[in-house]
Design an enzyme around this catalytic site. Structure first.
Site, PDB file in Angstrom:
ATOM      1  N   VAL A  33       5.476   2.361  13.788  1.00  0.00           N
ATOM      2  CA  VAL A  33       6.113   3.141  14.010  1.00  0.00           C
ATOM      3  C   VAL A  33       6.604   3.557  12.536  1.00  0.00           C
ATOM      4  CG1 VAL A  33       8.751   1.722  12.467  1.00  0.00           C
ATOM      5  CG2 VAL A  33       8.766   3.341  14.594  1.00  0.00           C
ATOM      6  N   ASP A  34       6.258   3.014  11.398  1.00  0.00           N
ATOM      7  CA  ASP A  34       5.947   3.988  10.021  1.00  0.00           C
ATOM      8  C   ASP A  34       4.884   5.247  10.121  1.00  0.00           C
ATOM      9  OD1 ASP A  34       6.416   4.348   7.212  1.00  0.00           O
ATOM     10  OD2 ASP A  34       5.374   2.277   6.389  1.00  0.00           O
ATOM     11  N   GLY A 119       6.913  -6.228  14.474  1.00  0.00           N
ATOM     12  CA  GLY A 119       5.680  -5.857  14.845  1.00  0.00           C
ATOM     13  C   GLY A 119       5.096  -6.616  13.560  1.00  0.00           C
TER      14      GLY A 119
HETATM   15  N1  AR6 Z   1       8.622   3.944  18.305  1.00  0.00           N
HETATM   16  C1  AR6 Z   1       8.914   2.916  18.446  1.00  0.00           C
HETATM   17  N2  AR6 Z   1       8.769   1.968  17.929  1.00  0.00           N
HETATM   18  C2  AR6 Z   1       7.796   1.514  17.641  1.00  0.00           C
HETATM   19  C3  AR6 Z   1       6.808   2.607  17.307  1.00  0.00           C
HETATM   20  C4  AR6 Z   1       6.874   3.620  17.670  1.00  0.00           C
HETATM   21  N3  AR6 Z   1       6.231   4.641  17.603  1.00  0.00           N
HETATM   22  N4  AR6 Z   1       5.041   2.011  17.552  1.00  0.00           N
HETATM   23  C5  AR6 Z   1       5.520   0.356  16.948  1.00  0.00           C
HETATM   24  N5  AR6 Z   1       6.864   1.197  17.292  1.00  0.00           N
HETATM   25  P1  AR6 Z   1       6.207  -2.179  12.873  1.00  0.00           P
HETATM   26  P2  AR6 Z   1       7.701  -3.991  11.021  1.00  0.00           P
HETATM   27  C6  AR6 Z   1       7.764  -1.553  17.354  1.00  0.00           C
HETATM   28  O1  AR6 Z   1       5.182  -3.059  13.077  1.00  0.00           O
HETATM   29  O2  AR6 Z   1       7.302  -4.865  11.954  1.00  0.00           O
HETATM   30  C7  AR6 Z   1       4.392  -0.469   8.659  1.00  0.00           C
HETATM   31  O3  AR6 Z   1       2.985  -0.920   8.319  1.00  0.00           O
HETATM   32  C8  AR6 Z   1       6.962  -2.315  17.316  1.00  0.00           C
HETATM   33  O4  AR6 Z   1       5.949  -2.185  18.629  1.00  0.00           O
HETATM   34  O5  AR6 Z   1       6.183  -1.088  13.033  1.00  0.00           O
HETATM   35  O6  AR6 Z   1       8.389  -3.926   9.838  1.00  0.00           O
HETATM   36  C9  AR6 Z   1       5.078  -1.208   7.095  1.00  0.00           C
HETATM   37  O7  AR6 Z   1       4.278   0.158   6.362  1.00  0.00           O
HETATM   38  C10 AR6 Z   1       7.921  -3.335  16.932  1.00  0.00           C
HETATM   39  O8  AR6 Z   1       8.483  -3.319  18.217  1.00  0.00           O
HETATM   40  O9  AR6 Z   1       7.512  -2.623  12.043  1.00  0.00           O
HETATM   41  C11 AR6 Z   1       5.167  -2.248   7.082  1.00  0.00           C
HETATM   42  O10 AR6 Z   1       4.218  -2.286   6.086  1.00  0.00           O
HETATM   43  C12 AR6 Z   1       8.513  -2.627  15.769  1.00  0.00           C
HETATM   44  O11 AR6 Z   1       8.648  -1.238  16.386  1.00  0.00           O
HETATM   45  C13 AR6 Z   1       4.829  -2.961   8.167  1.00  0.00           C
HETATM   46  O12 AR6 Z   1       4.516  -2.104   8.959  1.00  0.00           O
HETATM   47  C14 AR6 Z   1       8.529  -2.800  14.597  1.00  0.00           C
HETATM   48  O13 AR6 Z   1       6.843  -2.586  14.359  1.00  0.00           O
HETATM   49  C15 AR6 Z   1       6.871  -3.140   8.746  1.00  0.00           C
HETATM   50  O14 AR6 Z   1       6.426  -4.145  10.071  1.00  0.00           O
END
Ligand code: AR6
Length: 168
Positions: A33-34, A119
């Site tokens: 999501v970042d 994620g």
């Molecule tokens: N909209 C909503 N949710 C999303 C989207 C989106 N566009 N894209 C992914 N998700 P994650 P974390 C979901 O990995 O676990 C990054 O590299 C995803 O499917 O985004 O906190 C950062 O820079 C999951 O359910 O975040 C950090 O290094 C949720 O968002 C690291 O990832 C969180 O997944 C943070 O990891």
């Protein structure tokens, strides 16, 4: 009012004043999501983030939202799940509480979260959903007029179902 949406957080930005980013401690972008938030906001977001000198796990920092249709992005850093004995639950709850404190101080009334830490950071989604919902509900019990609407925008059905279960 608490709400769940199945979809993309960057698209939901049009319906809220701020979206929450599940960032990493550098605040310089990444995957998940970042990455989606940085792509949708444009390069000015990274430029502002560079001036913030990072963010500790469990803390939250505010920026403008640039090309996104909301006003702000609140960046918070979830804990990397390492088995559950490294204060992961406490740190995830701190992400929600510190984000809500910052949002309230800024006057944000409508806020959208992703599923922080479930994620890349591999936090088990059922537990993360319980912590997320409980922490937000506890905050609202203390500050019942602070927000109009808080929602989670969940990217896949399994995650949506976990939050749905936690809300019941
Ligand atoms: N909209 C909503 N949710 C999303 C989207 C989106 N566009 N894209 C992914 N998700 P994650 P974390 C979901 O990995 O676990 C990054 O590299 C995803 O499917 O985004 O906190 C950062 O820079 C999951 O359910 O975040 C950090 O290094 C949720 O968002 C690291 O990832 C969180 O997944 C943070 O990891």
């Amino acid at each position: 009012m608490l709400k769940l949406v199945l979809g993309d957080l960057t698209k939901e930005a049009a319906n809220v004043e701020a979206i929450v980013n599940a960032a990493n401690p550098t605040l310089l972008g990444g995957g998940g999501v970042d990455g989606a938030i940085h792509r949708a906001a444009g390069p000015e977001l990274k430029a502002e983030c560079q001036k913030l000198h990072g963010c500790a796990v469990g803390e939250a920092k505010l920026t403008k939202a640039y090309a996104l249709p909301c006003n702000y992005v609140i960046h918070t850093v979830g804990p990397r799940f390492q088995g559950g004995h490294k204060r992961e639950a406490e740190l995830l709850a701190a992400c929600y509480t510190n984000t809500l404190i910052l949002a309230q101080q800024t006057g944000i009334k409508r806020l959208a979260f992703p599923s922080i830490a479930t994620g890349v950071y591999r936090f088990p989604v059922e537990l993360a959903a319980k912590i997320a919902v409980t922490t937000v509900k506890n905050y609202l019990a203390q500050e019942p007029t602070a927000f109009e609407m808080i929602e989670w925008v969940l990217f896949d059905e399994d995650t949506y179902r976990a939050y749905e279960k936690a809300l019941k």
